[in-house]
Design an enzyme around this catalytic site. Structure first.
Site, PDB file in Angstrom:
ATOM      1  N   LYS A  83     -21.571   0.185 -30.796  1.00 47.11           N
ATOM      2  CA  LYS A  83     -21.748   1.527 -30.225  1.00 47.11           C
ATOM      3  C   LYS A  83     -21.342   1.492 -28.753  1.00 47.11           C
ATOM      4  CE  LYS A  83     -25.250   5.012 -31.101  1.00 47.11           C
ATOM      5  NZ  LYS A  83     -26.696   5.193 -31.242  1.00 47.11           N
TER       6      LYS A  83
HETATM    7  C1  E4P Z   1     -27.368   8.447 -31.993  1.00 46.39           C
HETATM    8  O1  E4P Z   1     -26.884   7.479 -32.519  1.00 46.39           O
HETATM    9  C2  E4P Z   1     -28.524   8.421 -31.104  1.00 46.39           C
HETATM   10  O2  E4P Z   1     -29.189   7.202 -31.266  1.00 46.39           O
HETATM   11  C3  E4P Z   1     -29.527   9.479 -31.397  1.00 46.39           C
HETATM   12  O3  E4P Z   1     -29.178  10.295 -32.466  1.00 46.39           O
HETATM   13  C4  E4P Z   1     -30.090  10.161 -30.196  1.00 46.39           C
HETATM   14  O4  E4P Z   1     -31.068  11.080 -30.619  1.00 46.39           O
HETATM   15  P1  E4P Z   1     -32.141  11.738 -29.639  1.00 46.39           P
HETATM   16  O5  E4P Z   1     -31.468  12.837 -28.878  1.00 46.39           O
HETATM   17  O6  E4P Z   1     -33.193  12.266 -30.561  1.00 46.39           O
HETATM   18  O7  E4P Z   1     -32.628  10.640 -28.747  1.00 46.39           O
END
Ligand code: E4P
Length: 223
Positions: A83
């Site tokens: 990522k």
């Molecule tokens: C995506 O991969 C992120 O980890 C995630 O969806 C972020 O979500 P949040 O806005 O609920 O922290």
């Protein structure tokens, strides 16, 4: 549409996996910070549980640092997807990963141009954050629809991974907008199954069934 869970909590991952519909997992540094143990061990454990793609995020913000982490993370298990945030140094790293055959999930995407550049660089997944846009009174789903159209116009194969989802309604909207994947907080996955009429209906069926069984036991049911 594939379903990932967005967590590093092993109990939640096992519970979701036991449902039989789990395709992968996304983690981020905030998720990891809630767990104990070494980063590599946490990621390896998730990869052992779920054979599908498991996102492991880099925390460096310079190209060399990102690439060192990308190569390291990709080596933890065969199903790791690295990522990478969509910042200028990140874009270079996405391209370099694509050239090296390392799969990437491009994170913190809040605009169509970020998604367009990620696809041009060869990202495997793009993660537009729906809930965080909604939180500041923008339309997260509009972003998904726009990216879908851009990717379809030019045949980009980068998969759209709807992220930062907050509710089952977001899941339906992602499916209608043509997301390839959604990553869900574990509670949203559980809520997708819930419906009060299902519970009421099941209770009535079981009550009627028990009454019928009782009548049959009394010999009151005609053959
Ligand atoms: C995506 O991969 C992120 O980890 C995630 O969806 C972020 O979500 P949040 O806005 O609920 O922290």
């Amino acid at each position: 549409m594939k379903i990932f869970v967005d967590t590093a909590d092993m109990d939640a991952i096992r519970e979701a996996n036991a449902m039989g519909i789990l395709d992968g997992v996304t983690t981020n540094p905030s998720h990891i910070s809630k767990e104990s143990g070494a980063f590599d061990d946490i990621i390896r454990q998730i990869c052992d549980e779920v054979p599908g793609p498991v996102s492991a995020e880099v925390v460096a913000t310079d190209f060399d640092g990102m690439m060192a982490e990308a190569r390291h993370n990709a080596g933890i298990a065969d199903n790791v997807v690295v990522k990478i945030p969509i910042i200028p140094e990140g874009l270079k790293a996405i391209k370099a990963c694509a050239d090296e055959g390392i799969k990437t999930n491009v994170t913190l995407c809040f605009s169509p141009n970020q998604a367009y550049l990620a696809a041009k660089a060869g990202a495997t997944y793009i993660s537009p954050f729906i809930g965080r846009l909604d939180d500041i009174a923008h339309d997260g789903m509009d972003l998904i629809q726009t990216i879908r159209q851009i990717y379809d116009n030019y045949g980009y194969e980068t998969e759209i991974l709807g992220a930062s989802l907050r509710s089952p309604k977001h899941v339906v909207e992602c499916a209608l907008a043509g997301c390839d994947v959604v990553t869900l907080p574990p509670d949203v996955l559980q809520k997708m199954l819930a419906h009060p009429l299902t519970d009421i209906g099941l209770e009535r069926f079981l009550t009627d069934w028990k009454a019928w069984e009782a009548k049959q036991a009394d010999g009151k049911v005609l053959a």
